[in-house]
Design an enzyme around this catalytic site. Structure first.
Site, PDB file in Angstrom:
ATOM      1  N   LYS A  80      32.360  36.810  -4.823  1.00  0.00           N
ATOM      2  CA  LYS A  80      33.024  36.749  -6.119  1.00  0.00           C
ATOM      3  C   LYS A  80      34.296  35.903  -6.065  1.00  0.00           C
ATOM      4  O   LYS A  80      34.805  35.552  -5.007  1.00  0.00           O
ATOM      5  CB  LYS A  80      33.329  38.168  -6.621  1.00  0.00           C
ATOM      6  N   ARG A 137      27.186  46.380  -2.320  1.00  0.00           N
ATOM      7  CA  ARG A 137      26.229  45.527  -3.027  1.00  0.00           C
ATOM      8  C   ARG A 137      26.488  44.084  -2.596  1.00  0.00           C
ATOM      9  O   ARG A 137      27.568  43.534  -2.863  1.00  0.00           O
ATOM     10  CB  ARG A 137      26.373  45.684  -4.536  1.00  0.00           C
TER      11      ARG A 137
END
Length: 278
Positions: A224, A258
């Site tokens: 991210k 995740r």
């Protein structure tokens, strides 16, 4: 904190080690791997690779939730997701479906999904009813705004307190509907309506969130922008930073990670465990 997570056909003992959830985007426009696994053949191949690499759950997503991404019609999301859910029934791992649409939830559960991972926290009309009568696991995520506008100008007075309060309210809504506690985990939603500072504040507060709520915390920070903001690396160069973030999440109490890079994360966790267990 509860140490059991019930996900359909699978029961996970969370005191043993963190679970690794592998991301399988069957979309043409994911921020990290859009289009790579858009055909069923490649999606199956990638899922099988993740199984060999030691994944615990496979999270199938048919709608990109990157900042600014448009919403996908329910018919198109079903077309993308359902063949993968059916095809992967025999893969031997828990199958999660990443969706906020009640109809997709219902169809995925009928097809044998073991978890529903909802970025919208089961707020859509009919979402709770869609999962109510099943035995699948449920991941409640916090998001400020929508993927279309969430990164425009996220503002909080107390990001940890506000995110925790939201997750508590959604937990109570699910419990009031008769959903068993063992089926629920929570996700503070790093990158979903948060600045870089908000993201790292929440990451450091993982143990506090878990302690206050009493439910296992899932952390998703793989590749991210919060990694890129610190390292200066583009998406394809964020593996080392993502691994460091994953280990930091575990150190702060995360029970599920995740990730895009399953093999590397599994190996890092093995070394972490060997180095930290007395």
């Amino acid at each position: 904190m509860r140490q059991l997570l019930q996900c359909g056909r699978f029961s996970f003992r969370l005191e043993q080690r963190p679970l690794v959830m592998g991301i399988l985007n069957v979309t043409p426009d994911s921020f990290s791997d859009g289009g790579r696994y858009g055909t069923l053949e490649f999606a199956i191949s990638r899922a099988e690779e993740m199984v060999r690499d030691g994944v615990d759950l496979i999270d199938i997503g048919g709608e990109s939730t990157r900042p600014g991404s448009p919403s996908v019609p329910v018919e198109e999301e079903l077309r993308r997701v359902m063949p993968a859910v059916y095809a992967l029934q025999g893969v031997g791992r828990a199958l999660s479906v990443d969706t906020c649409k009640p109809l997709v939830m219902r169809e995925a559960i009928i097809a044998g999904a073991d978890m529903i991972n909802d970025i919208n926290g089961f707020r859509a009309p009919g979402a709770i009813e869609a999962v109510q009568g099943s035995d699948c696991g449920l991941c409640i995520m916090h998001m400020q705004g929508t993927p279309q506008d969430m990164q425009a100008e996220p503002v909080y007075g107390d990001v940890v307190g506000e995110v925790t309060a939201f997750l508590r309210e959604r937990i109570e809504a699910l419990l009031a509907a008769g959903i068993e506690r063992e089926r629920i985990c929570v996700d503070p939603g790093l990158g979903f309506g948060k600045t870089v500072e908000h993201n790292y504040t929440l990451l450091r507060a993982t143990a506090r969130i878990e302690e206050e709520l009493g439910f296992p915390v899932l952390i998703g920070l793989s590749r991210k922008s919060m990694i890129g903001a610190v390292t200066g690396r583009p998406v394809e160069g964020r593996l080392p930073g993502s691994i460091a973030g994953a280990l930091a999440a575990v150190a702060h109490g995360a029970k599920i990670l995740r990730v895009h890079d399953v093999a590397e994360t599994v190996d890092a966790l093995k070394v972490w465990r060997a180095a930290t267990i007395d």
